[in-house]
Design a protein around this motif. Structure first.
Motif, mmCIF file in Angstrom:
data_model
loop_
_atom_site.group_PDB
_atom_site.id
_atom_site.type_symbol
_atom_site.label_atom_id
_atom_site.label_comp_id
_atom_site.label_asym_id
_atom_site.label_seq_id
_atom_site.Cartn_x
_atom_site.Cartn_y
_atom_site.Cartn_z
ATOM 1 N N UNK A 17 0.828 -1.207 0.000
ATOM 2 C CA UNK A 17 0.000 0.000 0.000
ATOM 3 C C UNK A 17 0.858 1.251 0.000
ATOM 4 N N UNK A 18 1.954 1.219 0.761
ATOM 5 C CA UNK A 18 2.856 2.368 0.780
ATOM 6 C C UNK A 18 3.490 2.580 -0.595
ATOM 7 N N UNK B 52 3.722 5.863 -5.405
ATOM 8 C CA UNK B 52 3.640 5.944 -6.865
ATOM 9 C C UNK B 52 2.572 6.953 -7.292
ATOM 10 N N UNK B 53 1.396 6.866 -6.664
ATOM 11 C CA UNK B 53 0.309 7.792 -7.006
ATOM 12 C C UNK B 53 0.684 9.215 -6.634
ATOM 13 N N UNK C 51 2.114 15.351 -12.285
ATOM 14 C CA UNK C 51 1.963 15.142 -13.723
ATOM 15 C C UNK C 51 0.504 15.019 -14.125
ATOM 16 N N UNK C 52 -0.294 14.394 -13.263
ATOM 17 C CA UNK C 52 -1.713 14.268 -13.548
ATOM 18 C C UNK C 52 -2.390 15.637 -13.577
ATOM 19 N N UNK D 136 5.919 12.413 2.501
ATOM 20 C CA UNK D 136 4.763 12.902 1.754
ATOM 21 C C UNK D 136 3.483 12.702 2.565
ATOM 22 N N UNK D 137 2.796 13.793 2.847
ATOM 23 C CA UNK D 137 1.523 13.714 3.566
ATOM 24 C C UNK D 137 0.482 12.997 2.708
ATOM 25 N N UNK D 138 0.485 13.301 1.410
ATOM 26 C CA UNK D 138 -0.461 12.663 0.507
ATOM 27 C C UNK D 138 -0.237 11.157 0.455
ATOM 28 N N UNK D 139 1.031 10.740 0.417
ATOM 29 C CA UNK D 139 1.327 9.304 0.386
ATOM 30 C C UNK D 139 0.873 8.629 1.675
ATOM 31 N N UNK D 140 1.057 9.298 2.818
ATOM 32 C CA UNK D 140 0.615 8.724 4.081
ATOM 33 C C UNK D 140 -0.900 8.556 4.111
ATOM 34 N N UNK D 141 -1.612 9.597 3.638
ATOM 35 C CA UNK D 141 -3.073 9.506 3.633
ATOM 36 C C UNK D 141 -3.550 8.416 2.679
ATOM 37 N N UNK D 142 -2.909 8.318 1.533
ATOM 38 C CA UNK D 142 -3.308 7.295 0.562
ATOM 39 C C UNK D 142 -3.013 5.899 1.098
#
Length: 423
Positions: A134-135, A140-141, A147-148, A321-327
């Protein structure tokens, strides 16, 4: 060509050569036995049977050698018709193989049946349930997010989404929402807090020096000049302020004050009127249209998007990355929730089966064409070696069987014709 094969194929080719030599020696032995039997026949009639066996065995061995060689190449290099079957029919083999795969492997029924054997939701749970996976997916996301967003800007997707949101807001009837919001305030008693805020605001206003002076001047203008001479305006104002302050203090401290009850009745009656008031709906719609038409709204949206883009870019390059942690948490929550939702898991599996089977149905002709093109483009000399390396050894045993069965068949025919029928 042999050097282009793998070690295992080269080993098999070496074993094939040994079997070929044994089969050739066996054929040579049959021919030698035939000659010897023919030469010895005058000395003993028994050698006739041996000669019949050897002759039929030699014929069977030669016929099987020819049949096996004709599959892959021309026997002795001679241009005999219907030989070198595989190389000469390369295109037809490619087309037939592609069509065979399309009909038998990519048909809807076997594809759906095989897909239903897989529990895709369980695989998703197992995969997302592992924190490291998951991490990895979350990182990756998160790395792709800038870029997205850039792609969304370049393709006009941002403007399209904004236009769609604005259209939905224009078409939405928000008057019932406003009434429901006010009704919720009444149910929770928050309208009384609103009254408290109004009372506090009035109290601050009535104790403001500038406000008091403005009220005093207004009172003085309404009083006769004689009374102003005796400063009646100040006396009246003080009494008004004292009375108003006392009233507001009583209302603020007493939850059961009659003024609160009056406000309660007024507020609820006002809500009832709003629910069936076309004028209220029209005012709300007019206000909404006026707000949505303001150019500042577009600027605010652009600023929000720019801020979001900057945040995502900075977060993507940050050490943590805060976004990576939340994801990561989101993905693991999805896995945990799926474990307790059998219906959702069944829906996911069915959705995957439907999507994949539909994709295969749409692409099976392309797959068939791809297989056919690949076969047509093969180096068939190389392929022939590869096929021989894997099945040639078994084919050579056909030569042994052909010599043995042919010899026994020849012997039986000789006995039948010569001894029984006397031919």
């Amino acid at each position: 060509m042999v050097t282009r094969l793998g070690t295992d194929e080269r080993r098999k080719l070496e074993e094939l050569r040994k079997v070929k030599r044994l089969a050739t020696l066996a054929l040579a032995f049959c021919l030698a036995l035939l000659v010897a039997a023919k030469l010895l026949t005058p000395f003993s009639p028994a050698f006739v049977y041996l000669a019949a066996f050897a002759e039929a065995a030699a014929i069977g061995g030669i016929a099987d050698w020819y049949a096996i060689v004709a599959i892959f190449r021309r026997p002795l290099g001679l241009p005999i018709p219907h030989t070198a079957i595989i190389p000469r029919n390369q295109d037809r083999i490619g087309d037939n193989l592609g069509a065979f795969i399309e009909r038998n492997f990519l048909a809807p029924e076997p594809v759906v049946r095989k897909l239903r054997e897989v529990d895709f939701a369980e695989e998703m749970i197992r995969w997302l349930g592992a924190r490291d996976r998951s991490e990895g997916l979350a990182r990756f996301v998160a790395r792709l997010a800038p870029q997205m967003m850039a792609a969304m800007e370049e393709t006009g997707l941002k403007e399209f989404a904004a236009e769609r949101v604005m259209r939905q807001l224009r078409d939405a009837d928000i008057a019932p929402l406003v009434v429901e919001l006010m009704d919720g305030m009444a149910r929770d008693g928050r309208h009384q807090k609103l009254l408290d805020e109004v009372i506090s605001a009035l109290h601050r206003f009535l104790n403001d020096k500038d406000a008091i002076e403005a009220i005093r001047k207004k009172v003085a203008e309404e009083l006769p000049t004689v009374l102003n001479f005796f400063r009646a305006d100040t006396i009246i104002l003080r009494r008004i302020l004292r009375t108003a302050s006392a009233l507001m203090e009583d209302v603020r401290k007493d939850p059961e004050h009659e003024l609160r009850a009056e406000f309660e009745q007024f507020f609820r009656a006002y809500l009832r009127r709003l629910k069936r008031s076309p004028q209220f709906r029209a005012r709300i719609e007019a206000a909404k249209a006026q707000i949505l038409s303001r150019p500042e709204l577009g600027a605010v949206a652009d600023q929000m998007w720019a801020s979001l883009r900057t945040y995502v870019q900075e977060d993507a390059t940050a050490e943590t990355s805060v976004l990576a942690e939340r994801l990561t948490g989101l993905f693991m929550d999805i896995a945990r929730n799926l474990e307790t939702e059998p219906k959702l898991r069944a829906d996911i599996n069915e959705g995957v089966v439907t999507a994949v089977s539909a994709f295969i149905a749409e692409q099976k002709q392309a797959v068939s064409g791809f297989v056919a093109d690949q076969v047509k483009g093969w180096d068939f000399a190389q392929l022939t070696l590869l096929i021989e390396a894997n099945i040639g050894r078994d084919l050579q045993y056909i030569r042994f069987n052909g010599m043995l069965i042919g010899g026994l068949a020849g012997l039986c025919l000789h006995v039948l014709l010569a001894d029984i029928l006397g031919v």
